[in-house]
Structure formats: structure tokens, C-alpha cells
Motif scaffolding. Structure first.
Motif, mmCIF file in Angstrom:
data_model
loop_
_atom_site.group_PDB
_atom_site.id
_atom_site.type_symbol
_atom_site.label_atom_id
_atom_site.label_comp_id
_atom_site.label_asym_id
_atom_site.label_seq_id
_atom_site.Cartn_x
_atom_site.Cartn_y
_atom_site.Cartn_z
ATOM 1 N N THR A 78 4.229 -0.800 4.149
ATOM 2 C CA THR A 78 2.923 -1.141 4.718
ATOM 3 C C THR A 78 2.131 -1.911 3.675
ATOM 4 O O THR A 78 2.036 -1.486 2.511
ATOM 5 N N THR A 79 1.571 -3.056 4.082
ATOM 6 C CA THR A 79 0.839 -3.902 3.149
ATOM 7 C C THR A 79 -0.567 -3.356 2.897
ATOM 8 O O THR A 79 -1.040 -2.444 3.581
ATOM 9 N N ALA A 80 -1.254 -3.987 1.921
ATOM 10 C CA ALA A 80 -2.564 -3.499 1.474
ATOM 11 C C ALA A 80 -3.724 -4.247 2.106
ATOM 12 O O ALA A 80 -4.880 -4.057 1.701
ATOM 13 N N ALA A 81 -3.477 -5.104 3.091
ATOM 14 C CA ALA A 81 -4.528 -5.862 3.787
ATOM 15 C C ALA A 81 -5.328 -6.735 2.825
ATOM 16 O O ALA A 81 -6.556 -6.887 2.970
ATOM 17 N N ALA A 97 0.832 -1.209 0.000
ATOM 18 C CA ALA A 97 0.000 0.000 0.000
ATOM 19 C C ALA A 97 0.861 1.251 0.000
ATOM 20 O O ALA A 97 0.543 2.236 -0.680
ATOM 21 N N ASP A 130 0.137 -10.273 4.586
ATOM 22 C CA ASP A 130 -0.783 -10.080 5.707
ATOM 23 C C ASP A 130 -1.888 -11.128 5.616
ATOM 24 O O ASP A 130 -1.917 -11.937 4.690
ATOM 25 N N ALA A 171 -3.779 -4.466 7.677
ATOM 26 C CA ALA A 171 -2.462 -4.163 7.111
ATOM 27 C C ALA A 171 -1.355 -4.467 8.115
ATOM 28 O O ALA A 171 -1.574 -4.522 9.329
#
Length: 743
Positions: free
Chosen positions: A370-373, A350, A483, A488
Motif C-alpha cells: 500500500t502506497t503512502a499517498a 506505507a 500514486d 493511497a
């Protein structure tokens, strides 16, 4: 002239005008009395006396008997207010009442206000005691005297035991007794005055009645009523006689009451005087046995209730030597400083910052992503690097996950041609129930051995026994994060490095065989087999379980294993309750106390191992947020978990998070790790032998029949496992030997 301020009570000051002459004053009368008991009576008892507690213009004063103070010797301190006061209490000795005015000092108006408040409180107490005294409450006085005697007796016992807290309580009781006697004396005077007033009122009534009788007689005479006149005279004579008798009886009763009160007061003063003398003697004796507030020495044993601290830190009973494995220097390193040229990508990303100067543990920056969930791959990678040879090398990662709640897994890949050809390691798979190597908000170090390769692709492959077909020529590196799809994850990457692996020291790898929980079956059934093969094990013990029943080892068996078979006697917990509860359900202090008692018990019984295994393998945070592995480091050089997503390296990446394979058994459908999976072709024994790693095997109880759960292994299954290790020629060492080897 000497002036002294006592640091143990900031409200007390004292001046000495000459030898054996003292003036004390205090904001609180009780403080002054305690000071008198603790300090003033160190002078000869026949010279220094307590002359009651007279009020001098609302200030509490103690002075020496017979020798009046000389005001000119008491020069006022700088910045003080000078007051004059004259003794006014009728309870003080006559000699003291004739003493000249005394010169007193108070440091500020605030102190004078406090003294006035103390005096007002004392006056209220004196008024109440007077009521009790006039009522002739001898039982109350007797109870007070008995209470004082009881206090003295109790304190004597406390002093014999060196109990300073009980001594303080006894002094407090004596303070109360002194105050009570003074209050009663004052109340007696007030009540006597009330009696006199009442008698005066009665006498006035008698006079009025007499006047009425005379008036009646006059009227009778006027009327010539001789009979009425005689009757009036008789009534008047009777009234006068009656009132005269009452007045005389009242005076006698009043005199008796005053005499009784004086006797009670004298008896009380005598009793309290004896109590004060005894108290001061006991105080001096006790002080001679106590460690001074500002340092000193103690003869004999010193018992401490609670924690022993130094500089605000709780001291361990026994501290570890700090013999940690030497830190391995990297032969190649990427630390993600300015100009590193690694990139962030993947549809699972993300946001990112490849030069994050806000969070780092080396240099001045790191990579943040930070990941995008969405449960899709997020990556940090570098392609087309100069070729690298990883023969005899392992990979070291330094990373952090801010919050692991939604973390699914972390991976590492190395390969060529944009990963057309690759080897992949599972760095960490997060669990909601089992211990996790990666914890929220902590920088962690991870070592990846060749024995841990989990997948391959393209031209790269693993043989049947788990050996990779190539260890050189790599140009691409990548870190993956996934994730769980419901939230996230923010992760930080600080370093990717190559360091010498375990095979450099142990070409065939190395194994540690450990046993948790102190079961006696290890002595009876496992030791004979290991003795025959020349293997020494590591036993992690629960101190309270030792010798508690035939199920557990006793200290004689433990010493035999240690002294004659080379076993290591490590620590697992002190209390059986702490072991059952797990440290992550306890407070930091409770965990530290268990560690401290365990370490002390081990040393006291001659078991000098500095190595530990967590109950249940759990090293997360205590209930008040302190990482258990950080507490363990205060007492032990290493601590073992039961995490086995990767085998341990030599030396370990994090010595207080040692990895181990646990639940080893030969049962059917009881969970854990089966003996057959370990000994099979390509199993962990083969991978250890062919790739070189440190394989920690954790067992518990040996049984002669069929195992009932994953903490049990049959004697047959155990013998099979030992034979498989021996046939491969893999060396077996204890944890202590491993740590000493690289110290």
C-alpha cells in the motif's frame, strides 16, 4: 379409481371414479374452472358437462351430469380430512339436486380455510348480481354476452398467432362471465324476496286502515250519525278495493319479474354453455401447437420472445469456437511463494506484506503493498540475481490494483549494479478519460516487448531506430508504483516471468491493419492500394450501418473484399445507437443482446470472423457492474481496444484487451497519431521491425482531401503509410490469421 395432481397448478386435484366421472376441487374457483376448460373437457363433450358452480357446505364442486358419483370408489388419500356435502343450490338441474351426498377431500385445515374464503367471496358476488337482475338490467346482460363473444373472437385471433398470453387472458374473461351470471341469478332471488316482503307490509297497512274505518263507523252509529256511517262505509269499501288492486298488481309484477329473470338466466346459461364449448375446442387446438412444459418437439418455426436460456444461462445465438492463442510457457518464473526473497521499499510505501495469503491467483500467496499517498515511488525488487539473457524474450507480469482511482503509473526496470545500468518500461499510465488496461480489482497480465522500452541509463542505451544495445547479463528486477499524491493505492504482485517474444515467429515483427465503422471509402480508396501490395485488412463493422447509405459499405462490397482480397469482416456493434453510446453506458443484458444480434447477423450474411473491436475502445464495466470484455468472450474469440501505451505481443497477453494505435492521420493539429511519427526513424514501424512485436494500426475513414479530425486520413497519407510498411518488409496479417497461427 385414479387420483391425479397437476403440476401446472398445485391447488387443483382430481379423482376419477369411473370412465367419464370426475370430481374436482380447488382453493380458488377460478382455478378449477380453468382446469375444467384445459383438462376435463378432453373427454367427450356429450358426457362431461359443467352443472353450474353450486356451493356444498362452503366447498366448490363440479360433477358429471346424469351419472352420480359413487362415494365408495373415492378412498381418501393419506393424511386428508374427510368431508360430506349435499347439493344446495337451486340453480343446479333437478337431477343433480337429487344426487346422493358426495365424499370430498381436503389436504389440510389450511386448505379448508382457503376453500371457505373462496366460497365467501363467491356468495358476495351472487348477492350483487341479484340486485342487477331484479332491476331488469337487460343491457348489462347483453353487454356481458357481447363481452364473452368479443373475448372468444379475440382469443381466436390470438390462438391463430400462437399467442399463449392472449389465450390465458381470454380464459380469464370467460371465468369472469360465468361468475357474473351466477351472481346475477342469486341477486334476482334476493330482490324478489324483498318485493314480496314490501307487498306484505302494504297488505298489513291496508288491514290497519280497514280496522280504523270500522272503528269510525262504530262511532258514527253510536252517535246516530247516518251520514257519517255511510261515508265510513264508502271509505272502507274504497280502501279495501284499492289495496286489493295494489296487491294483485304487485303479484302480477312479481310474477313477471320472476319470469323475466328465469328467461334471462336460461339465455345466459345457453350463451355461456356455447362459449365454454367453443373455448374448450380452442384450448385443445392451441395446446396441440404449444411446446409441452416438460419437453417435446415442435414442428415448423419456433419464435422466442426474450432470451433463450438453458440451465439458467442465456444462450448465444452463435458461440465462438474458443480458438484462443496457445498460452506461452515461461522460461523463467518468479511467483512470489514462500521464500521468494524479494523486498519492498521506497519512501512511497506505507505498508506491505511479502507473504500475503489473503489475495492471490497462483499458488497460495502474493506480495501486497500500500502506497503512502505522496506521489513518491513504491517498489518491489530483487537485486544480485544470477545473470539472465533476455534475447528473444519478453517480460510477463501478473498484477492487480484494488482501486485505480489514485493510481498514477506502474513501471518495470531491469538492470545491473542496483540499477546503475537499466532499461525501463512504462507498464501502465492511468487515465481519467480514456480506456485503461488496468481496471480496479482485476488481475491482469501484461507483456513487455523490447519495442516498448521507454528509457535507459548507465551503460544501457537505445539506438536511433529504437534498438537496445544489450539484451543479456541482467541481475536486478524491480516493479514501481506511483500514486497521484491525493490517495493511497494498494497493489498486488503475483508473477514476473520471461516468455518467448514475437520475434521467435516473426523476426521482422508483424502488422495488422484494421478499419472501424464500415466506411465505404475503405472499399473505394484503401482496398485498391492494399490489393496492389498484397495486403489484407480487417474491417470491424456496425451491422445497422451496412447498406444504410452510400457513406457505408454494403454486403456486396463486404463479400467482395472477403472472398477476393482475403479481408476479414469482424464485428464492431449491431446497433448504431449502441456504438454511439458505448457499452460502458449500457446494462449487461443490453450489451449481451447487441453482441448476440451482431454475431447472428454476421453469420447469417456469411461473415464468419470471430473477432471484435469495442465501440470507442471501451471494455470497462456495464452500468450494473459486469466487465464488458467478459461479455465479449461469450461471443468472440478476441476483442480489440484502442490502448497503445504498449504495442501488442504475439501471442497477446489478454486476447479480449488487444492493444492498437488509433487516430492515425496526416492532418495538422487535429490530434491522434501522425503518419510521420509512425514512419520516422525510431518510430513504431522501426521498433516493430528491429525488435519484433505485433503492431495493430486502427484507421477509420479515407478522404480525398484534407482530414478534418483524427478519424480521417487522406488517400495520400494512407498510401505513404502502406509504402513505408512494404519497404521495411514487415508482414501484414489479419486478426484471424494471427489467432489461428498460435491456436
Amino acid at each position: 379409481m385414479a387420483r391425479r395432481r397437476f403440476p401446472e397448478d398445485r391447488n387443483i386435484f382430481a379423482w376419477s371414479a369411473a370412465p367419464n366421472q370426475h370430481v374436482l376441487y380447488s382453493v380458488n374457483p377460478g382455478d378449477a374452472l380453468r382446469f375444467f376448460l384445459d383438462q376435463a373437457l378432453t373427454a367427450p363433450a356429450d358426457v362431461i358437462h359443467l352443472d353450474g358452480s353450486p356451493l356444498f357446505n362452503r366447498l366448490l364442486i363440479f360433477q358429471t351430469r346424469d351419472v352420480p358419483l359413487i362415494p365408495e370408489f373415492l378412498g381418501p388419500p393419506d393424511g386428508t380430512t374427510v368431508l360430506y356435502a349435499q347439493l344446495v343450490s337451486p340453480l343446479a338441474p333437478a337431477a343433480a339436486q337429487q344426487a346422493p351426498p358426495l365424499l370430498l377431500y381436503a389436504q389440510s385445515n389450511a386448505r379448508l380455510d382457503a376453500l371457505e374464503s373462496g366460497a365467501s367471496t363467491a356468495a358476495g358476488q351472487l348477492a350483487q348480481e341479484a340486485i342487477q337482475r331484479q332491476a331488469g338490467d337487460a343491457a348489462t346482460l347483453s353487454s356481458a354476452n357481447a363481452h364473452t363473444d368479443s373475448t372468444v373472437a379475440n382469443e381466436s385471433s390470438a390462438r391463430s398467432a400462437g399467442d399463449a398470453a392472449t389465450l390465458t387472458s381470454a380464459k380469464g374473461y370467460t371465468d369472469t362471465a360465468v361468475s357474473t351470471e351466477a351472481t346475477r341469478a342469486q341477486a334476482a332471488e334476493s330482490t324478489n324476496a324483498a318485493v314480496i316482503t314490501a307487498e306484505a307490509t302494504r297488505a298489513q297497512g291496508a288491514e290497519q286502515a280497514n280496522a280504523q274505518a270500522i272503528s269510525t263507523e262504530t262511532s258514527a252509529r253510536t252517535a246516530g250519525d247516518a251520514s257519517a256511517l255511510a261515508s265510513a262505509k264508502s271509505y272502507a269499501d274504497s280502501t279495501v278495493a284499492t289495496e286489493s288492486g295494489r296487491a294483485q298488481a304487485a303479484e302480477q309484477a312479481n310474477a313477471t319479474a320472476i319470469s323475466n329473470e328465469q328467461t334471462r338466466a336460461q339465455n345466459a346459461e345457453n350463451s355461456l354453455g356455447a362459449s365454454v364449448t367453443a373455448e374448450s375446442n380452442r384450448a385443445q387446438a392451441a395446446e396441440a401447437q404449444l411446446l409441452p412444459l416438460f419437453g417435446g418437439s415442435v414442428t415448423g418455426d419456433l419464435a422466442v420472445t426474450g432470451r433463450l436460456t438453458a440451465g439458467g444461462y442465456a444462450l448465444p445465438v452463435v458461440m465462438p469456437t474458443g480458438r484462443r492463442p496457445a498460452y506461452r510457457k515461461a522460461t523463467w518464473s518468479q511467483q512470489f511463494q514462500t521464500g521468494h526473497s524479494w523486498t519492498v521499499g521506497g519512501s512511497g510505501t506505507a505498508s506491505s506484506n511479502v507473504n500475503d495469503t489473503g489475495t492471490f491467483v497462483r499458488g497460495t500467496q502474493s506480495v501486497r503493498v500500500t502506497t503512502a499517498a505522496n506521489a513518491v515511488q513504491s517498489q518491489v525488487r530483487k537485486l544480485s540475481q544470477p545473470t539472465m539473457d533476455l534475447t528473444g524474450k519478453m517480460i510477463r507480469l501478473i498484477l492487480k490494483v484494488d482501486d485505480v482511482t489514485h493510481l498514477d503509473r506502474l513501471e518495470f526496470l531491469i538492470g545491473t549494479s542496483t540499477f546503475t545500468n537499466y532499461f525501463r518500461w512504462t507498464v501502465h499510465t492511468h487515465s481519467a478519460v480514456s480506456p485503461n488496461y488496468v481496471q480496479s480489482g482485476e488481475w491482469v497480465t501484461v507483456h513487455l516487448n523490447w519495442a516498448d522500452v521507454s528509457a535507459s541509463g548507465g551503460t544501457y542505451s537505445l539506438s536511433a531506430n529504437g534498438t537496445p544495445n544489450s539484451r543479456s547479463g541482467f541481475t536486478d528486477m524491480q516493479v514501481n508504483c506511483y500514486d497521484d499524491g491525493t490517495g493511497a493505492v494498494t497493489y498486488h504482485l503475483q508473477a514476473v516471468e520471461l516468455v518467448p517474444d514475437t520475434a521467435e515467429t516473426f523476426p521482422n515483427g508483424v502488422i495488422t491493419i484494421s478499419f472501424d465503422d464500415s466506411y465505404a471509402s475503405v472499399y473505394d480508396l484503401a482496398r485498391p492500394k492494399m490489393d496492389a501490395l498484397g495486403f489484407s485488412g480487417t474491417m470491424f463493422n456496425i451491422a445497422e450501418a451496412i447498406g444504410s447509405s452510400g457513406v457505408y459499405l454494403n454486403t456486396t462490397q463486404m463479400r467482395s473484399m472477403q472472398d477476393f482480397s482475403g479481408w476479414e469482416m469482424g464485428g464492431h456493434a449491431y446497433g448504431t445507437a449502441a456504438h454511439a453510446a458505448r457499452y460502458t453506458t449500457m446494462t449487461e443484458q443490453a450489451v449481451a443482446d447487441d453482441f448476440r444480434k451482431l454475431r447472428s447477423w454476421m453469420v447469417q450474411h456469411g461473415f464468419t470472423s470471430e473477432h471484435f473491436a469495442y465501440p470507442g475502445g471501451q471494455f470497462g464495466n456495464t452500468t450494473d457492474g459486469v466487465p464488458v470484455d467478459q461479455i465479449a468472450a461469450r461471443y468472440f474469440t478476441s476483442a480489440r481496444s484502442i490502448i497503445s501505451e504498449n504495442v501488442e505481443s504475439f501471442p497477446a497477453a489478454m486476447p479480449h484487451r488487444l492493444k492498437a494505435v488509433t487516430g492515425i492521420n496526416d492532418g495538422t493539429s487535429i490530434g491522434g497519431v501522425t503518419v510521420s511519427s509512425l514512419t520516422a526513424t525510431g518510430g513504431k514501424l522501426d521498433r516493430c521491425l528491429n525488435n519484433g512485436d505485433w503492431l495493430n494500426l486502427c484507421l477509420h475513414k479515407i478522404v480525398t482531401g484534407t482530414p478534418a479530425d483524427s478519424t480521417e486520413i487522406s488517400q495520400t497519407g494512407f498510401n505513404t503509410l502502406m509504402d513505408a510498411i512494404n519497404s521495411r518488409g514487415i508482414p501484414v496479417i489479419t486478426v484471424s490469421e494471427a489467432m489461428r497461427f498460435y491456436s
